[in-house]
Design a protein around this motif. Structure first.
Motif, PDB file in Angstrom:
ATOM      1  N   LEU A 182      39.733  36.413  18.635  1.00 53.63           N
ATOM      2  CA  LEU A 182      39.356  37.097  19.872  1.00 53.63           C
ATOM      3  C   LEU A 182      39.237  36.115  21.025  1.00 53.63           C
ATOM      4  N   LEU A 183      39.833  36.467  22.159  1.00 53.61           N
ATOM      5  CA  LEU A 183      39.573  35.809  23.428  1.00 53.61           C
ATOM      6  C   LEU A 183      38.691  36.749  24.235  1.00 53.61           C
ATOM      7  N   ALA A 184      37.507  36.291  24.626  1.00 55.07           N
ATOM      8  CA  ALA A 184      36.559  37.148  25.321  1.00 55.07           C
ATOM      9  C   ALA A 184      36.039  36.448  26.562  1.00 55.07           C
ATOM     10  N   GLY A 185      35.598  37.237  27.534  1.00 54.09           N
ATOM     11  CA  GLY A 185      35.021  36.635  28.724  1.00 54.09           C
ATOM     12  C   GLY A 185      34.476  37.671  29.685  1.00 54.09           C
ATOM     13  N   GLY A 186      33.377  37.320  30.324  1.00 54.26           N
ATOM     14  CA  GLY A 186      32.833  38.090  31.428  1.00 54.26           C
ATOM     15  C   GLY A 186      33.240  37.404  32.716  1.00 54.26           C
ATOM     16  N   LEU A 187      34.272  37.881  33.370  1.00 52.92           N
ATOM     17  CA  LEU A 187      34.868  37.168  34.496  1.00 52.92           C
ATOM     18  C   LEU A 187      34.041  37.332  35.760  1.00 52.92           C
ATOM     19  N   PRO A 188      34.017  36.314  36.618  1.00 52.15           N
ATOM     20  CA  PRO A 188      33.279  36.416  37.882  1.00 52.15           C
ATOM     21  C   PRO A 188      33.733  37.627  38.688  1.00 52.15           C
ATOM     22  N   ARG A 189      32.771  38.308  39.324  1.00 54.18           N
ATOM     23  CA  ARG A 189      33.087  39.467  40.148  1.00 54.18           C
ATOM     24  C   ARG A 189      33.810  39.024  41.409  1.00 54.18           C
ATOM     25  N   PRO A 190      34.793  39.809  41.855  1.00 49.27           N
ATOM     26  CA  PRO A 190      35.448  39.463  43.125  1.00 49.27           C
ATOM     27  C   PRO A 190      34.458  39.570  44.274  1.00 49.27           C
ATOM     28  N   ARG A 191      34.571  38.663  45.225  1.00 45.72           N
ATOM     29  CA  ARG A 191      33.687  38.685  46.385  1.00 45.72           C
ATOM     30  C   ARG A 191      34.047  39.840  47.297  1.00 45.72           C
ATOM     31  N   ALA A 192      33.024  40.473  47.867  1.00 47.85           N
ATOM     32  CA  ALA A 192      33.252  41.629  48.730  1.00 47.85           C
ATOM     33  C   ALA A 192      34.163  41.247  49.899  1.00 47.85           C
ATOM     34  N   GLY A 193      35.200  42.060  50.108  1.00 44.27           N
ATOM     35  CA  GLY A 193      36.088  41.851  51.227  1.00 44.27           C
ATOM     36  C   GLY A 193      37.028  40.673  51.090  1.00 44.27           C
ATOM     37  N   ARG A 194      37.078  40.091  49.893  1.00 41.39           N
ATOM     38  CA  ARG A 194      37.933  38.904  49.716  1.00 41.39           C
ATOM     39  C   ARG A 194      38.790  39.063  48.479  1.00 41.39           C
ATOM     40  N   ARG A 195      40.077  38.853  48.620  1.00 45.87           N
ATOM     41  CA  ARG A 195      41.019  38.942  47.507  1.00 45.87           C
ATOM     42  C   ARG A 195      41.559  37.543  47.219  1.00 45.87           C
ATOM     43  N   ALA A 214      45.563  33.968  27.683  1.00 44.92           N
ATOM     44  CA  ALA A 214      45.803  34.797  26.499  1.00 44.92           C
ATOM     45  C   ALA A 214      47.233  34.652  25.999  1.00 44.92           C
ATOM     46  N   THR A 215      48.186  34.535  26.916  1.00 40.39           N
ATOM     47  CA  THR A 215      49.572  34.399  26.488  1.00 40.39           C
ATOM     48  C   THR A 215      49.842  33.023  25.878  1.00 40.39           C
ATOM     49  N   GLU A 216      48.983  32.051  26.174  1.00 36.92           N
ATOM     50  CA  GLU A 216      49.111  30.721  25.579  1.00 36.92           C
ATOM     51  C   GLU A 216      48.403  30.634  24.232  1.00 36.92           C
ATOM     52  N   VAL A 217      47.186  31.165  24.172  1.00 40.91           N
ATOM     53  CA  VAL A 217      46.372  31.064  22.955  1.00 40.91           C
ATOM     54  C   VAL A 217      46.826  32.067  21.897  1.00 40.91           C
ATOM     55  N   ARG A 218      47.316  33.237  22.337  1.00 42.75           N
ATOM     56  CA  ARG A 218      47.789  34.288  21.440  1.00 42.75           C
ATOM     57  C   ARG A 218      46.709  34.767  20.477  1.00 42.75           C
ATOM     58  N   PRO A 219      45.545  35.164  20.964  1.00 47.34           N
ATOM     59  CA  PRO A 219      44.509  35.695  20.072  1.00 47.34           C
ATOM     60  C   PRO A 219      44.947  37.041  19.502  1.00 47.34           C
ATOM     61  N   ARG A 220      44.303  37.456  18.431  1.00 50.41           N
ATOM     62  CA  ARG A 220      44.628  38.752  17.837  1.00 50.41           C
ATOM     63  C   ARG A 220      44.080  39.908  18.660  1.00 50.41           C
ATOM     64  N   ALA A 221      43.058  39.625  19.462  1.00 54.15           N
ATOM     65  CA  ALA A 221      42.498  40.656  20.335  1.00 54.15           C
ATOM     66  C   ALA A 221      41.950  39.985  21.585  1.00 54.15           C
ATOM     67  N   ILE A 222      41.843  40.772  22.668  1.00 51.68           N
ATOM     68  CA  ILE A 222      41.324  40.313  23.951  1.00 51.68           C
ATOM     69  C   ILE A 222      40.245  41.295  24.393  1.00 51.68           C
ATOM     70  N   PHE A 223      39.144  40.765  24.910  1.00 56.03           N
ATOM     71  CA  PHE A 223      38.028  41.593  25.387  1.00 56.03           C
ATOM     72  C   PHE A 223      37.504  40.935  26.656  1.00 56.03           C
ATOM     73  N   LEU A 224      37.812  41.559  27.803  1.00 58.60           N
ATOM     74  CA  LEU A 224      37.371  41.049  29.098  1.00 58.60           C
ATOM     75  C   LEU A 224      36.568  42.121  29.813  1.00 58.60           C
ATOM     76  N   GLU A 225      35.550  41.689  30.536  1.00 60.75           N
ATOM     77  CA  GLU A 225      34.757  42.655  31.298  1.00 60.75           C
ATOM     78  C   GLU A 225      34.594  42.189  32.729  1.00 60.75           C
ATOM     79  N   ASN A 226      34.453  43.178  33.634  1.00 55.10           N
ATOM     80  CA  ASN A 226      34.333  42.894  35.053  1.00 55.10           C
ATOM     81  C   ASN A 226      33.757  44.127  35.744  1.00 55.10           C
TER      82      ASN A 226
END
Length: 322
Positions: free
Chosen positions: A74-87, A102-114
């Motif tokens: 598993l590759l997992a992570g709670g990614l930083p929230r995007p800043r308001a008004g900024r892309r 993920a495309t480099e590590v090739r885990p069997r599953a991915i779990f990301l939250e945001n």
């Protein structure tokens, strides 16, 4: 690599360990966790000395350090929230970096939250298309869902945008976790700690704090000290008998007198929450310690994924991995 003691994981942007703690409950064991924040890394090491914790920047890790962890479930992570008004540009966007990793590590599953908007908002449709195209080209099927922590026993209204990806064969076995319900009120969770220094009004306060909490906001490093969120949130906290204007160093003592009649003009007659109490409302166990000064500790708590929600999703992922 599946082991005799469960599944392996690599966790990026690990923060204070809410996601890792939940995944531990679902029988995932990290081969490495990293975060760029020194206080977050200190928190992880203090609570789990045997974990391989690194202080690393996600963008430096992609394409370089990942070679140490090329075989994980598993590759997992709670990614930083995007800043308001900024892309962010693609080169500095954490989600793009996580997908490339993920495309480099090739885990069997991915779990990301945001943020939930990543799943629901039209403004993020191009991001979702990028994720599905990039992961799809590498053999992953994607599933998106907004999950609210209150549906998994966390005493807080806290929606999370969640991405799960794995091979189509495994995805056919994947089921989103069913709601467990049963979230307690703020008063039920915290009244004992409110009374721990002899405050006689703790039971009266418990009766007033008879709802689950609004979403706890960790805040940005770019703004001032710790508080319980914007004006609307502070009004909700005041209705529950909490002064959301700042975070307390300790719970009320025997001389504290609650004066709810002063609300909403003056919240000084209401008790404030401590970092440890906020952590309980996030679903952390009472013995989980947070490193750093008060504001740094509070931000770690506020940015964390509630462990019970992470565990629920982790169990669903483990079930699909078989």
């Amino acid at each position: 690599m599946t082991t005799g003691r469960g599944y392996t994981s690599l966790e990026i942007c690990a923060g204070a360990g809410g996601l890792a703690l939940g995944l531990e409950g679902a029988d995932f064991h990290p081969v490495m966790l990293f975060d760029e924040d020194a206080n977050a890394c200190a928190t992880l090491r203090e609570n789990r000395p045997k974990w391989n914790v690194r202080q690393l920047d996600l963008f430096e890790f992609v394409g370089h350090e990942h070679r140490q962890v090329l075989d994980v479930d598993l590759l997992a992570g709670g990614l930083p929230r995007p800043r308001a008004g900024r892309r962010e540009s693609e080169q500095r966007d954490p989600l793009h970096a996580a997908v490339w990793l993920a495309t480099e590590v090739r885990p069997r599953a991915i779990f990301l939250e945001n943020t939930p908007g990543l799943v629901t908002d039209d403004a993020h449709a191009d991001v979702r298309e990028f994720v599905e195209a990039e992961l799809g080209a590498n053999g992953y099927a994607c599933a998106w869902r907004v999950l609210d922590a209150q549906d998994y026993g966390v005493p807080q209204r806290r929606p999370h945008g969640v991405l799960v990806a794995m091979s189509p064969e495994r995805m056919a076995r994947f089921e989103w976790p069913a709601s467990t319900g049963g979230a307690a009120t703020v008063g039920d969770v915290l009244w004992r700690s409110m009374a721990s220094r002899g405050w006689a009004g703790a039971l009266e306060w418990r009766a007033r704090a008879n709802e689950i909490a609004p979403t706890i906001v960790g805040g940005s490093k770019d703004r001032g000290g710790a508080d319980l969120g914007p004006t609307g949130s502070k009004k909700t906290w005041a209705r529950l008998g909490v002064n959301g204007g700042s975070i307390a160093d300790d719970v009320p003592g025997p001389d504290f007198r609650m004066s709810p009649e002063l609300v909403p003009k003056d919240r000084s007659g209401l008790p404030k929450l401590t970092v440890e109490q906020v952590a309980l409302l996030q679903g952390f166990p009472p013995d989980w310690k947070f490193a750093g000064r008060k504001t740094a500790r509070y931000r770690q708590v506020g940015h964390a994924m509630p462990p019970p929600l992470a565990e629920a999703v982790g169990r669903s992922v483990a079930g699909a991995l078989g």
